[in-house]
Design an enzyme around this catalytic site. Structure first.
Site, PDB file in Angstrom:
ATOM      1  N   LYS A  58      10.821  15.961  -1.845  1.00 59.89           N
ATOM      2  CA  LYS A  58      11.023  14.678  -2.712  1.00 59.89           C
ATOM      3  C   LYS A  58      11.104  15.053  -4.110  1.00 59.89           C
ATOM      4  O   LYS A  58      10.443  15.804  -4.594  1.00 59.89           O
ATOM      5  CB  LYS A  58       9.611  13.754  -2.500  1.00 59.89           C
ATOM      6  CG  LYS A  58       9.714  13.009  -1.149  1.00 59.89           C
ATOM      7  CD  LYS A  58       8.850  11.541  -1.309  1.00 59.89           C
ATOM      8  CE  LYS A  58       8.633  10.911   0.038  1.00 59.89           C
ATOM      9  NZ  LYS A  58      10.037  10.869   0.892  1.00 59.89           N
ATOM     10  N   CYS A 117      25.897  13.298   8.133  1.00 63.33           N
ATOM     11  CA  CYS A 117      24.964  14.476   7.949  1.00 63.33           C
ATOM     12  C   CYS A 117      26.007  15.672   7.911  1.00 63.33           C
ATOM     13  O   CYS A 117      25.586  16.976   7.555  1.00 63.33           O
ATOM     14  CB  CYS A 117      24.242  14.764   9.173  1.00 63.33           C
ATOM     15  SG  CYS A 117      23.376  13.180   9.479  1.00 63.33           S
ATOM     16  N   SER A 147      11.252   3.028   2.590  1.00 59.95           N
ATOM     17  CA  SER A 147      10.121   4.126   3.152  1.00 59.95           C
ATOM     18  C   SER A 147       9.924   3.086   4.534  1.00 59.95           C
ATOM     19  O   SER A 147      10.154   1.809   4.470  1.00 59.95           O
ATOM     20  CB  SER A 147       9.192   4.459   2.518  1.00 59.95           C
ATOM     21  OG  SER A 147       8.375   3.468   2.240  1.00 59.95           O
ATOM     22  N   GLY A 148       9.633   3.788   5.291  1.00 59.80           N
ATOM     23  CA  GLY A 148       9.036   3.246   6.734  1.00 59.80           C
ATOM     24  C   GLY A 148      10.175   2.727   7.652  1.00 59.80           C
ATOM     25  O   GLY A 148       9.867   2.095   8.615  1.00 59.80           O
ATOM     26  N   ARG A 159       2.290  10.673  14.631  1.00 61.77           N
ATOM     27  CA  ARG A 159       2.740   9.193  14.772  1.00 61.77           C
ATOM     28  C   ARG A 159       4.004   9.006  15.744  1.00 61.77           C
ATOM     29  O   ARG A 159       5.022   9.779  15.327  1.00 61.77           O
ATOM     30  CB  ARG A 159       2.965   8.625  13.480  1.00 61.77           C
ATOM     31  CG  ARG A 159       3.215   7.032  13.487  1.00 61.77           C
ATOM     32  CD  ARG A 159       3.460   6.654  12.223  1.00 61.77           C
ATOM     33  NE  ARG A 159       4.092   5.330  12.368  1.00 61.77           N
ATOM     34  CZ  ARG A 159       4.741   4.540  11.198  1.00 61.77           C
ATOM     35  NH1 ARG A 159       4.396   5.135  10.165  1.00 61.77           N
ATOM     36  NH2 ARG A 159       5.058   3.091  11.349  1.00 61.77           N
ATOM     37  N   CYS A 171      10.555  15.202  14.027  1.00 59.36           N
ATOM     38  CA  CYS A 171      11.840  14.724  13.268  1.00 59.36           C
ATOM     39  C   CYS A 171      11.854  15.375  11.795  1.00 59.36           C
ATOM     40  O   CYS A 171      10.918  15.497  11.147  1.00 59.36           O
ATOM     41  CB  CYS A 171      11.496  12.833  13.073  1.00 59.36           C
ATOM     42  SG  CYS A 171      11.269  12.140  14.518  1.00 59.36           S
ATOM     43  N   CYS A 172      13.209  15.455  11.451  1.00 57.34           N
ATOM     44  CA  CYS A 172      13.321  16.096  10.249  1.00 57.34           C
ATOM     45  C   CYS A 172      12.638  14.997   9.150  1.00 57.34           C
ATOM     46  O   CYS A 172      13.156  13.832   9.279  1.00 57.34           O
ATOM     47  CB  CYS A 172      14.938  16.377   9.816  1.00 57.34           C
ATOM     48  SG  CYS A 172      15.739  14.916  10.216  1.00 57.34           S
TER      49      CYS A 172
END
Lengths: 389, 145
Positions: free
Chosen positions: A19, A84, A120-121, A193, A204-205
């Protein structure tokens, strides 16, 4: 593409992934400057064209990256988008300029900042004009369906999938540019999760920010710049995903298989000769499938290939030696260029603490791009790189 | 004058049905079905409706009702979804006997589906529109054994 003359990589650059509080242009500029300095370029009037890959950050991204480097006004800057695959495609486009004689030296950059721009989320989804997106498709779910079908057909378990994360995070342990790295257990991966069954968070990336850049040039230009270790581009392929609404085998990947076949044919290098691969391990299942799609092992042998240690240090072909997207995270426009940068560093023996031994001579990169109904992926970009000293 | 301006400014209501060219819900209570598009020049059958026949660029289609039942090729339960979507929800690929694959949401509990389940067409809400109203579209559910 048919390379009409030899093309070499003079230098590469990449930022740390993770980040960042600075936007894509600052990241792209840092990677581009590092790549140019790594190529012994110390003035603004050397590079003759630049391509900048970005997925989500807006318009005139490339010009924004280069605006105050004294380069704008001297060269064409062309912005490249294919989700991507954008960063890989930017490098491909730079190679094409040199291969066709349009330029003698060009620059491909991939850069992206997601954390400043994304809620986010939530999970990535293709455009809302897409019929699958309208029905609430997300990329995690599309890969999860590949995983469920693969598990259904082969008896592979979630624990088996988790072993991919464990391997790639271990690879990244000493890589300063990787984000998630070091020891993690199968249990920790499986018990993280749930995102889209059977893919848990640690499969997951990460949604990350970062940039990569690659300077490509002629043999003469590499010599003129005094590049000590030029890396030859033995092949570069871009494909668009075949469209149809018929049943297809999603434990394979038509576009990756076609793209790899073309790359092997054009480069004259077969999968058995490839020492390291950075591939599109956006999710654990992807790496497993791509062992097979890239011909590193036979169809159906992906899990055996992983378990036998063939895809790790000391194995037949080290897959994701930098840690892959599962360690770097995946800033979608950046990853393709950053993969190439990481491979060049391995070929040059510059990866202290995670150097593949013996030092590899042949590296391959692979990024797919985009969810689009009727295709497995909208795009695929692959490169074959060989030591040339 | 000002009324006219306000009328112009008011946004058009968003759709509540997806999509009249693809999904038919008969008013007489007969079961809903999907519409396939068969190219009149080469016979290629497609769903959803293509811009033109991608096989021969034919522009005329015969509309064909598609089978209401199929096989669930693969499926997943989504726990982190699209922005604004309530989770969990389930989607999958359904293979129809006409050699067509349809992506759809599944009606039923997460964890209750597996590959190769026999499923049938139904209708239900797939998301809410910009006005906060549900959008109805095709979905699939397990065939009761």
């Amino acid at each position: 593409m048919k390379l009409m003359r030899d093309v070499y990589i003079a230098g590469v650059g990449e930022t740390k992934f993770g980040k960042h509080s600075v936007d894509y242009d600052v990241l792209g500029r840092a990677a581009a400057l590092e790549a140019m300095r790594n190529s012994n370029i110390n003035r603004p009037d050397v590079v003759q064209s630049a391509y900048v890959g970005n997925g989500m950050n807006g318009i005139v991204t490339g010009q924004t990256v280069f605006k105050d480097l004294g380069m704008c006004g001297r060269l064409p800057i062309i912005n490249v988008e294919s989700a991507c695959s954008a960063g890989g495609m930017a490098v491909y486009s730079a190679i094409k300029d040199v291969a066709t004689g349009v330029t003698d030296i060009s620059l491909g950059v991939g850069c992206e900042n997601h954390s400043l721009h994304m809620q986010s989320g939530t999970a990535f989804a293709p455009s809302m004009s897409d019929i699958e997106t309208m029905h609430a498709a997300v990329m995690t779910g599309k890969y999860a369906m590949r995983a469920n079908r693969y598990m259904h057909e082969t008896g592979t378990t979630i624990e088996d999938l988790a072993a991919i994360t464990v391997k790639n995070r271990r690879h990244a342990t000493n890589n300063p540019n990787a984000w998630f790295k070091g020891a993690i257990t199968i249990e920790e991966v499986v018990n993280s999760r749930m995102v889209a069954y059977p893919l848990t968070l640690q499969q997951c990336c990460g949604i990350a920010d970062g940039a990569g850049a690659v300077v490509v040039c002629t043999k003469e230009m590499a010599a003129k710049l005094g590049v000590q270790k030029p890396v030859k581009v033995a092949g570069a392929v871009v494909q668009s995903g075949p469209y149809h609404n018929r049943p297809r085998d999603i434990t394979g990947d038509d576009i990756t298989e076609t793209c790899a076949e073309q790359l092997y044919e054009e480069s004259g290098i077969g999968p058995e000769d490839v020492n390291i691969v950075e591939l599109h391990d956006a999710f654990t299942i992807a790496e497993l499938l791509y062992y097979e799609c890239l011909g590193l092992c036979k169809k159906g042998d992906g899990l055996k290939y992983l378990r036998d240690g063939d895809s790790t240090y000391g194995g037949k072909c080290v897959v994701s030696p930098r840690g892959g997207m599962l360690s770097y995270g995946h800033p979608i426009g950046a990853s393709g260029a950053a993969q190439i940068a990481a491979c060049v560093k391995q070929l040059r023996g510059e990866c202290q603490g995670f150097q593949v031994d013996p030092i590899p001579r042949v590296a391959m990169t692979h990024v797919t791009g985009g969810g689009l109904s009727g295709t497995e992926h909208a795009a695929c970009t692959m490169h074959m790189l060989v030591s040339a000293w | 004058m000002s009324d006219n301006k306000e009328a112009k400014k008011a946004p058009k209501p968003d759709i509540t049905f997806f999509h009249p060219d693809l999904l038919i819900v008969p008013e007489n209570g007969d079961p809903p079905y999907l519409q396939g598009y068969r190219c009149k020049s080469c016979g290629n059958l497609d769903f959803p409706k293509p811009t033109l026949c991608w096989n021969c660029w034919g522009e005329e289609f015969e509309i064909v009702p598609l089978s209401r039942t199929g096989v669930l090729y693969s499926v997943t339960d989504i726990f982190i979804g699209q922005a604004g979507m309530k989770t969990p929800y389930v989607f999958g690929y359904i293979d129809l006997p006409e050699n067509l694959r349809v992506f759809a949401q599944m009606e039923g509990e997460p964890g209750s589906f597996k590959c190769d389940d026999k499923v049938e067409l139904t209708i239900g809400p797939i998301r809410t529109n910009r006005d906060g109203l549900p959008i109805t579209s095709y979905k699939f559910r397990k065939i009761a054994v």
